[in-house]
Design an enzyme around this catalytic site. Sequence first.
Site, PDB file in Angstrom:
ATOM      1  N   GLY A 272       1.075  -1.140   0.196  1.00  0.00           N
ATOM      2  CA  GLY A 272      -0.170  -0.025   0.004  1.00  0.00           C
ATOM      3  C   GLY A 272       0.855   1.209  -0.048  1.00  0.00           C
ATOM      4  N   ARG A 273       1.850   1.132   0.881  1.00  0.00           N
ATOM      5  CA  ARG A 273       2.845   2.645   0.965  1.00  0.00           C
ATOM      6  C   ARG A 273       3.650   2.647  -0.176  1.00  0.00           C
ATOM      7  NH1 ARG A 273       3.485  -1.158   4.813  1.00  0.00           N
ATOM      8  NH2 ARG A 273       5.328  -2.026   5.107  1.00  0.00           N
ATOM      9  N   GLU A 358       6.188   2.672   9.107  1.00  0.00           N
ATOM     10  CA  GLU A 358       5.365   1.494   8.743  1.00  0.00           C
ATOM     11  C   GLU A 358       6.294   0.227   8.287  1.00  0.00           C
ATOM     12  OE1 GLU A 358       1.035   1.660   7.807  1.00  0.00           O
ATOM     13  OE2 GLU A 358       1.691   0.423   6.049  1.00  0.00           O
ATOM     14  N   HIS A 389       9.039  29.158  12.414  1.00  0.00           N
ATOM     15  CA  HIS A 389       8.137  30.165  13.419  1.00  0.00           C
ATOM     16  C   HIS A 389       7.493  29.128  14.339  1.00  0.00           C
ATOM     17  CE1 HIS A 389       9.081  33.827  11.012  1.00  0.00           C
ATOM     18  NE2 HIS A 389       8.980  32.779   9.931  1.00  0.00           N
ATOM     19  N   LYS A 510      -7.192  -3.207  12.523  1.00  0.00           N
ATOM     20  CA  LYS A 510      -8.347  -3.379  11.677  1.00  0.00           C
ATOM     21  C   LYS A 510      -9.331  -4.513  12.524  1.00  0.00           C
ATOM     22  CE  LYS A 510      -6.184  -2.279   7.113  1.00  0.00           C
ATOM     23  NZ  LYS A 510      -6.031  -2.681   5.774  1.00  0.00           N
TER      24      LYS A 510
END
Length: 547
Positions: A272-273, A358, A389, A510
């Site tokens: 997936g990644r 992951e 900042h 999940k």
Amino acid sequence: MSVEERPAVETRPEWAALAQHRDRLGKTSLRALFAADPGRADTLTAEVDGLLMDYSKNLLDAEVVQALVDLAEASGVRERTEAMFRGEPINITEGRSVLHVALRAPRGTRIEVDGADVVEQVHEVLDRMAAFAERVRSGRWTGHTGRRIRNIVNIGIGGSDLGPAMATQALMAYGDPSLTLRFVSNVDGADIATAVRDLDQSETLYIVVSKTFTTLETLTNARTARRLLLEALGDEAAVGKHFVAVSTNADEVRKFGIDTDNMFGFWDWVGGRYSMDSAVGLSLMLSIGPDNFRAMLDGFHAMDEHFRTAPFAHNLPVLMALIGIWHNNFHGAQTLAVLPYSQYLARFPAYLQQLDMESNGKRVGLDGRPVQVETAPVVWGEPGTNGQHAFFQLIHQGTKLVPCDFIGFLRPVQGQLPDHHDLLMANFFAQTEALAFGRTADEVAAAGVPPEQVTHRVFPGNRPTTTLLGQSLTPYALGQLVALYEHKVFTQGVIWGINSFDQWGVELGKVLAGRIADELVAEDPPALAHDASTNALIGRYRKAAGR
Ligand code: G6Q
């Protein structure tokens, strides 16, 4: 010797050698290192294809780099890389090949999985995506009522969201301005509600992206989207014109009610990644068009080839991985800040968070035993100059060591607002200089600061940074950049001896959420068998809901 059989990394002589180098450099400062070697900036810089990596402002010297390269050689990085590119099932806990490199292999290249050429399959899908994208972008694909599609809503989560969301923003200047792109991931109804509230459903295309097509968040959002569409258009037949799917699971796509003619596939050898350059990137392709998407794939591929073939001492992903190991394992750094000086790359740190944490957030080695060294750092960041900042204070003067990747470009995207770019990059160069060299008490005092305030205004320096300087943020450059980090993460995983390609921690979430979801809505009070805290919290929630 296979990577699984190699001795643990901390038992190798190369590891001990690095510990000695750390002691040798001891309290040496970057000031001293630069003063001692006028050629340092040249020596400790690598470049490929217009992308420069200056790593001279890190706490190392050429001997350390050689020792790190020795570690990579001894850890089987080359063998493992070849095994990955050959399609061997190096994801051993899931028994899968790891072939995101095939997603950008040029037409005609051959990479086999189980005897079938996957590159040909990749190009078949790419061609279908391109044909679809052209139809939508030209207005030939219309909504159910015949209106042109003006809104694209990507519904997915994790790897099915972060990549296309990051890249669509990164390449917004190349995007069709007449298309509105939205990304819905969170199961919190606020996400889809706010994403679609100003959209005309008759002009909206939903892309449901899910590798498994069983993910609770994505299917819940997809069902809500279908309900909203049907409420607006009042005809079940509208779904066919307003929903397409990206998945590996045709059965579930069909069950959901999306015609598999409108499904774009990918494969279990794409994590997936690691999937933004597969059909998961359909929303991106709709935005920037097929030619720009292919240019991005070329950038990915060029970095793949560089990673595969360049000697480690000149290999950007390998050097970046080794610098990370130097800080993480030999200087106790717990985090890595990624600081793109590009508003277009605002989501890049979040994308890398998943890619790195992951993949390498693991504590068990390939041999099934606990690893004895630190693995993935906590990755975080925000675009410069905003971060300056906010949290830069801690990086400059705090008690923690925070190595940083500074990412910037020589030219603004499509020449936009060059005066802004000069100021942006002035900050970019100034920060790495200040972090490296700081400000001594003498310098502060010489500037007329009252003696009692001097210590407060001292900047110790020696804060390590790596500068990545590209030409301009083009689709090609984005591909290079993402592949650079993918292979960095891979290299570190090999050296630590872990599997970078499974995600049991994600899978756990999940499963657990499904069980509690039933308990929250049950009519009769369920017998809760959690710990006392969780039972009480669930009880409180049920009570508030009147159950
Ligand atoms: C990625 C992870 C995870 C996954 C999401 C969505 O490598 O496995 O982020 O992408 O959980 O999964 P689906 O695409 O199956 O819906």
